[in-house]
Design an enzyme around this catalytic site. Structure first.
Site, mmCIF file in Angstrom:
data_model
loop_
_atom_site.group_PDB
_atom_site.id
_atom_site.type_symbol
_atom_site.label_atom_id
_atom_site.label_comp_id
_atom_site.label_asym_id
_atom_site.label_seq_id
_atom_site.Cartn_x
_atom_site.Cartn_y
_atom_site.Cartn_z
ATOM 1 N N GLY A 194 0.932 -1.166 -0.199
ATOM 2 C CA GLY A 194 -0.187 -0.173 -0.066
ATOM 3 C C GLY A 194 1.036 1.314 0.068
ATOM 4 O O GLY A 194 1.949 1.405 0.806
ATOM 5 N N THR A 195 0.819 1.978 -1.161
ATOM 6 C CA THR A 195 1.350 2.491 -0.901
ATOM 7 C C THR A 195 0.143 3.925 -1.658
ATOM 8 O O THR A 195 -0.032 3.920 -2.603
ATOM 9 C CB THR A 195 2.506 3.494 -1.816
ATOM 10 O OG1 THR A 195 3.427 2.686 -0.291
ATOM 11 C CG2 THR A 195 2.743 4.673 -1.844
ATOM 12 N N THR A 196 0.960 5.766 -1.468
ATOM 13 C CA THR A 196 -0.033 6.470 -2.859
ATOM 14 C C THR A 196 1.095 7.835 -2.842
ATOM 15 O O THR A 196 1.681 8.270 -2.627
ATOM 16 C CB THR A 196 -1.117 7.267 -1.927
ATOM 17 O OG1 THR A 196 -1.974 6.360 -1.750
ATOM 18 C CG2 THR A 196 -1.815 8.364 -3.461
#
EC number: 3.4.25.1
Length: 273
Positions: free
Chosen positions: A39-41
């Protein structure tokens, strides 16, 4: 047994799924590896004076938040930075390798490295490992050809775009960027748009969270902005609740005697000279 050669059809192939199911039946105790969701943005866009990159600060281990203030914007050169999504170790070591190569390149040639050179080394390295290095990267910088922004995927494909976003929260971030991006934006407008895009990814994805970091790159240099925005402030508790004895009624009560066996032990003191 030979089989006739057939033209491959489009769509998803379930051959490996059937193979894994057969192996689980034949070999007891076999654990088939599953795909790990990371998960990352991360996001970036080009404005009139340069490039601005942004990322969240949450690092996860499956469903556990491992780090709330992780740095995902990596240094490559004085005017080139890179955002990393995916496996944190792969992104960290890949960007370190490219940063060292760019330093040696600058020392040997006496010229500042170009953004296209960094992107070429990254995509050739990732293509060599065929996606086993799980790093999705956004490379941004300013060189003698002007501001540039590239998105590099784990299998080695890349694209040059005026704005882009990667990671598990990229859908929400791209929705904001596609709606509000304009060419030749000012720094203030680009910074506000980037914060909104990363914030949308944080609020729309459980794998993204923490604060919003940014890096502004112009022809004069780069400026790293830690904790530019904190969209997820911790909720303050209203207070503690105290319940007096007897608030909850006791419906049934059972008392079981516990038999204990007493064991006598003797302790002998140690002789000390």
């Amino acid at each position: 047994m030979l089989k006739p050669a057939l033209e491959p059809r489009g769509g998803f192939s379930f051959e490996n799924c059937q193979r894994n199911a057969s192996l689980e039946r034949v070999l007891p105790g076999l654990k088939v590896p599953h795909a790990r969701k990371t998960g990352t943005t991360i996001a970036g866009l080009v404005f009139q004076d340069g490039v601005i990159l942004g990322a969240d600060t949450r690092a996860t281990n499956d469903s556990v938040v491992a780090d709330k203030s992780c740095e995902k914007i990596h240094f490559i050169a004085p005017k080139i930075y890179c955002c990393g999504a995916g496996v944190a170790a792969d992104a960290e070591m890949t960007t370190r390798m490219v940063a060292s190569k760019m330093e040696l390149h600058a020392l040997s040639t006496g010229r500042e490295p170009r953004v296209a050179t960094v992107t070429r080394i990254l995509r050739q390295t990732l293509f060599r490992y065929q996606g086993h290095v799980g790093a999705s990267l956004i490379v941004g910088g300013v060189d003698l050809t002007g501001p540039q922004l590239y998105g590099v995927h784990p299998h080695g494909s890349y694209s040059r775009l005026p704005f882009t976003a990667l990671g598990s929260g990229q859908d929400a971030a791209l929705a904001v960027l596609e709606d509000r991006f304009q060419p030749n934006m000012t720094l203030e407008a680009a910074q506000g748009l980037l914060v909104e895009a990363v914030t949308a990814g944080i609020l729309g994805d459980l794998g993204s969270g923490g604060n919003v970091d940014a890096c502004v790159i112009t022809k004069t240099g780069a400026k790293l902005l830690r904790t530019l925005s904190s969209p997820t402030e911790p909720v303050k508790r209203s207070g503690r609740y105290h319940f007096v004895p007897g608030t909850t009624a006791v419906l049934t009560q059972t008392v079981k005697p516990l038999t204990l066996e007493l064991v006598e032990e003797t302790v002998q003191a140690m002789e000390v000279e």
